[in-house]
Design a protein around this motif. Structure first.
Motif, PDB file in Angstrom:
ATOM      1  N   GLY A 198       0.805  -1.212   0.000  1.00 43.16           N
ATOM      2  CA  GLY A 198       0.000   0.000   0.000  1.00 43.16           C
ATOM      3  C   GLY A 198       0.837   1.260   0.000  1.00 43.16           C
ATOM      4  N   ASN A 199       0.306   2.309   0.613  1.00 45.30           N
ATOM      5  CA  ASN A 199       0.926   3.626   0.542  1.00 45.30           C
ATOM      6  C   ASN A 199       2.021   3.867   1.575  1.00 45.30           C
ATOM      7  OD1 ASN A 199      -0.518   4.549  -1.619  1.00 45.30           O
ATOM      8  ND2 ASN A 199      -2.254   5.153  -0.367  1.00 45.30           N
ATOM      9  N   SER A 200       2.181   2.991   2.528  1.00 46.49           N
ATOM     10  CA  SER A 200       3.208   3.224   3.537  1.00 46.49           C
ATOM     11  C   SER A 200       3.645   1.905   4.138  1.00 46.49           C
ATOM     12  CB  SER A 200       2.687   4.157   4.635  1.00 46.49           C
ATOM     13  OG  SER A 200       1.598   3.552   5.292  1.00 46.49           O
ATOM     14  N   GLY A 201       4.707   1.958   4.888  1.00 41.78           N
ATOM     15  CA  GLY A 201       5.205   0.762   5.546  1.00 41.78           C
ATOM     16  C   GLY A 201       6.261   0.069   4.718  1.00 41.78           C
ATOM     17  N   VAL A 202       7.168  -0.586   5.424  1.00 43.26           N
ATOM     18  CA  VAL A 202       8.277  -1.269   4.782  1.00 43.26           C
ATOM     19  C   VAL A 202       8.321  -2.690   5.302  1.00 43.26           C
ATOM     20  CG1 VAL A 202      10.784  -1.306   4.500  1.00 43.26           C
ATOM     21  CG2 VAL A 202       9.591   0.881   4.691  1.00 43.26           C
ATOM     22  N   MET A 203       8.507  -3.643   4.417  1.00 41.89           N
ATOM     23  CA  MET A 203       8.741  -5.007   4.859  1.00 41.89           C
ATOM     24  C   MET A 203      10.222  -5.114   5.186  1.00 41.89           C
ATOM     25  SD  MET A 203       7.997  -8.564   2.920  1.00 41.89           S
ATOM     26  CE  MET A 203       8.399 -10.116   3.700  1.00 41.89           C
ATOM     27  N   GLY A 204      10.544  -5.492   6.417  1.00 44.79           N
ATOM     28  CA  GLY A 204      11.931  -5.570   6.832  1.00 44.79           C
ATOM     29  C   GLY A 204      12.284  -6.950   7.349  1.00 44.79           C
ATOM     30  N   MET A 205      13.500  -7.406   7.035  1.00 46.79           N
ATOM     31  CA  MET A 205      13.990  -8.697   7.514  1.00 46.79           C
ATOM     32  C   MET A 205      15.440  -8.560   7.952  1.00 46.79           C
ATOM     33  SD  MET A 205      12.388 -11.374   4.717  1.00 46.79           S
ATOM     34  CE  MET A 205      12.820 -12.841   5.622  1.00 46.79           C
ATOM     35  N   ASN A 206      15.748  -9.001   9.191  1.00 42.14           N
ATOM     36  CA  ASN A 206      17.119  -9.045   9.698  1.00 42.14           C
ATOM     37  C   ASN A 206      17.776  -7.666   9.627  1.00 42.14           C
ATOM     38  OD1 ASN A 206      19.373 -10.322  10.806  1.00 42.14           O
ATOM     39  ND2 ASN A 206      20.167 -10.980   8.825  1.00 42.14           N
ATOM     40  N   LEU A 207      17.056  -6.637  10.064  1.00 44.79           N
ATOM     41  CA  LEU A 207      17.510  -5.262   9.880  1.00 44.79           C
ATOM     42  C   LEU A 207      18.760  -4.925  10.688  1.00 44.79           C
ATOM     43  CD1 LEU A 207      14.115  -3.353   9.731  1.00 44.79           C
ATOM     44  CD2 LEU A 207      15.488  -4.290   7.875  1.00 44.79           C
ATOM     45  N   THR A 208      18.983  -5.613  11.798  1.00 42.09           N
ATOM     46  CA  THR A 208      20.188  -5.347  12.579  1.00 42.09           C
ATOM     47  C   THR A 208      21.365  -6.164  12.078  1.00 42.09           C
ATOM     48  OG1 THR A 208      19.569  -7.039  14.189  1.00 42.09           O
ATOM     49  CG2 THR A 208      18.870  -4.765  14.645  1.00 42.09           C
ATOM     50  N   ALA A 209      21.109  -7.035  11.107  1.00 40.90           N
ATOM     51  CA  ALA A 209      22.151  -7.872  10.490  1.00 40.90           C
ATOM     52  C   ALA A 209      22.924  -8.683  11.539  1.00 40.90           C
ATOM     53  CB  ALA A 209      23.097  -7.031   9.643  1.00 40.90           C
ATOM     54  N   ASN A 210      22.227  -9.070  12.621  1.00 42.50           N
ATOM     55  CA  ASN A 210      22.892  -9.867  13.644  1.00 42.50           C
ATOM     56  C   ASN A 210      22.835 -11.364  13.351  1.00 42.50           C
ATOM     57  OD1 ASN A 210      20.202 -10.206  14.100  1.00 42.50           O
ATOM     58  ND2 ASN A 210      20.248  -9.722  16.283  1.00 42.50           N
ATOM     59  N   ARG A 211      22.173 -11.724  12.256  1.00 38.51           N
ATOM     60  CA  ARG A 211      22.161 -13.098  11.772  1.00 38.51           C
ATOM     61  C   ARG A 211      22.737 -13.121  10.365  1.00 38.51           C
ATOM     62  NH1 ARG A 211      18.441 -16.781  14.246  1.00 38.51           N
ATOM     63  NH2 ARG A 211      19.328 -18.185  12.698  1.00 38.51           N
ATOM     64  N   SER A 212      23.182 -14.275   9.938  1.00 36.65           N
ATOM     65  CA  SER A 212      23.725 -14.403   8.587  1.00 36.65           C
ATOM     66  C   SER A 212      22.653 -14.079   7.552  1.00 36.65           C
ATOM     67  CB  SER A 212      24.231 -15.834   8.383  1.00 36.65           C
ATOM     68  OG  SER A 212      24.535 -16.052   7.020  1.00 36.65           O
ATOM     69  N   ALA A 213      23.072 -13.405   6.478  1.00 34.94           N
ATOM     70  CA  ALA A 213      22.127 -13.090   5.401  1.00 34.94           C
ATOM     71  C   ALA A 213      21.515 -14.355   4.819  1.00 34.94           C
ATOM     72  CB  ALA A 213      22.827 -12.278   4.319  1.00 34.94           C
ATOM     73  N   LEU A 235      19.329  -2.994   0.304  1.00 33.02           N
ATOM     74  CA  LEU A 235      20.094  -4.192   0.628  1.00 33.02           C
ATOM     75  C   LEU A 235      21.169  -3.860   1.652  1.00 33.02           C
ATOM     76  CD1 LEU A 235      20.508  -5.463  -3.043  1.00 33.02           C
ATOM     77  CD2 LEU A 235      18.865  -6.293  -1.343  1.00 33.02           C
ATOM     78  N   LEU A 236      21.112  -4.525   2.805  1.00 32.55           N
ATOM     79  CA  LEU A 236      22.082  -4.319   3.865  1.00 32.55           C
ATOM     80  C   LEU A 236      23.258  -5.274   3.696  1.00 32.55           C
ATOM     81  CD1 LEU A 236      19.532  -3.933   6.804  1.00 32.55           C
ATOM     82  CD2 LEU A 236      20.560  -2.132   5.401  1.00 32.55           C
ATOM     83  N   ALA A 237      24.281  -5.116   4.514  1.00 32.86           N
ATOM     84  CA  ALA A 237      25.548  -5.850   4.377  1.00 32.86           C
ATOM     85  C   ALA A 237      25.341  -7.346   4.203  1.00 32.86           C
ATOM     86  CB  ALA A 237      26.423  -5.596   5.597  1.00 32.86           C
ATOM     87  N   GLY A 238      26.022  -7.898   3.200  1.00 34.29           N
ATOM     88  CA  GLY A 238      25.993  -9.333   2.954  1.00 34.29           C
ATOM     89  C   GLY A 238      24.823  -9.831   2.133  1.00 34.29           C
ATOM     90  N   SER A 239      23.934  -8.944   1.742  1.00 34.94           N
ATOM     91  CA  SER A 239      22.737  -9.360   0.994  1.00 34.94           C
ATOM     92  C   SER A 239      23.075  -9.766  -0.426  1.00 34.94           C
ATOM     93  CB  SER A 239      21.711  -8.217   0.970  1.00 34.94           C
ATOM     94  OG  SER A 239      21.224  -7.949   2.256  1.00 34.94           O
ATOM     95  N   ARG A 240      22.193 -10.572  -1.009  1.00 39.70           N
ATOM     96  CA  ARG A 240      22.276 -10.977  -2.407  1.00 39.70           C
ATOM     97  C   ARG A 240      20.921 -10.717  -3.061  1.00 39.70           C
ATOM     98  NH1 ARG A 240      26.586 -11.289  -0.493  1.00 39.70           N
ATOM     99  NH2 ARG A 240      28.088 -12.991  -0.499  1.00 39.70           N
ATOM    100  N   MET A 241      20.951 -10.108  -4.239  1.00 42.23           N
ATOM    101  CA  MET A 241      19.737  -9.945  -5.036  1.00 42.23           C
ATOM    102  C   MET A 241      20.025 -10.554  -6.397  1.00 42.23           C
ATOM    103  SD  MET A 241      17.467  -6.538  -5.605  1.00 42.23           S
ATOM    104  CE  MET A 241      15.961  -6.553  -6.584  1.00 42.23           C
ATOM    105  N   ILE A 242      19.278 -11.590  -6.748  1.00 44.44           N
ATOM    106  CA  ILE A 242      19.594 -12.400  -7.920  1.00 44.44           C
ATOM    107  C   ILE A 242      18.338 -12.593  -8.767  1.00 44.44           C
ATOM    108  CG2 ILE A 242      20.510 -14.643  -8.666  1.00 44.44           C
ATOM    109  CD1 ILE A 242      21.602 -14.839  -5.687  1.00 44.44           C
ATOM    110  N   ASP A 243      18.500 -12.489 -10.084  1.00 43.79           N
ATOM    111  CA  ASP A 243      17.403 -12.807 -11.025  1.00 43.79           C
ATOM    112  C   ASP A 243      16.106 -12.089 -10.678  1.00 43.79           C
ATOM    113  OD1 ASP A 243      18.993 -14.605 -12.540  1.00 43.79           O
ATOM    114  OD2 ASP A 243      18.657 -16.173 -11.057  1.00 43.79           O
TER     115      ASP A 243
END
Length: 194
Positions: A18-33, A87-95
């Motif tokens: 919709g018009n606002s909000g962000v889907m976030g995952m592992n934002l503190t990067a304290n786990r492996s990507a 994309l935060l540290a260690g992320s991969r974006m593919i295809d």
């Protein structure tokens, strides 16, 4: 615990944004990507207004075979479009594909993919038909951007970046902008305007 969102295909597995909000995952990067993955999903922007935050997904993880698609995003003077995918540290974006998005913002960076950490790899992705209308205070107005000096240097390879527009008083880069070292290799960059 690891989190994985796996659809059947971007054609059939659609998340309406919709018009606002962000889907976030592992934002503190304290786990492996590698513990966080989104695959085979389409994120479709369903509307626009002056409050649209612009960012659809912020992740320290793996994004593969996904589509980020919209109509017009943030058409008002106070609207923002700052990295449809961040994309935060260690992320991969593919295809994956980022397309048909537009934004207007006067003070922050505007882009389709924002790389905000070291060791990020963007591979075999398409970024097309993204329009940034940026005011005089915009930082790194571009379609694909590396927003700082990161170690190891991010890699953008085998990508198609085309038909994107960066316009307005701060327009600098129509396609790829770097505020720090990065490897850009074997990419097709064509018909971008700034």
């Amino acid at each position: 615990e690891p989190v994985k969102i796996v659809g059947h295909s971007p054609d059939t597995s659609v998340i309406s944004h919709g018009n606002s909000g962000v889907m976030g995952m592992n934002l503190t990067a304290n786990r492996s990507a590698s513990d966080f993955e989104i695959r085979n999903v389409k994120f479709e922007v369903s509307g626009s207004n002056n409050a649209f935050s612009g960012r659809i997904l912020e992740i320290c993880g793996i994004v593969s075979n996904c589509v980020f698609k919209g109509k017009t995003v943030g058409t008002g003077n106070n609207s923002g479009f700052s990295g449809a995918v961040r994309l935060l540290a260690g992320s991969r974006m593919i295809d994956s594909t980022v397309e048909q998005l537009a934004g207007k913002w006067n003070s922050v960076s505007s882009k389709g993919i924002e790389i905000a950490g070291g060791g990020v790899i963007v591979d075999r992705c398409v970024v097309r038909n993204v329009t940034d209308q940026c005011g005089s205070g915009a930082t790194l107005p571009t379609t694909v951007g590396v927003t700082g000096v990161f170690t190891p240097a991010p890699i953008i390879r085998n990508c198609y970046v085309a038909h994107n527009v960066c316009e307005g008083s701060a327009a600098e880069f129509g396609a790829i902008g770097l505020l720090g070292p990065a490897v850009v290799e074997n990419c097709t960059i064509v018909s971008n305007v700034s």
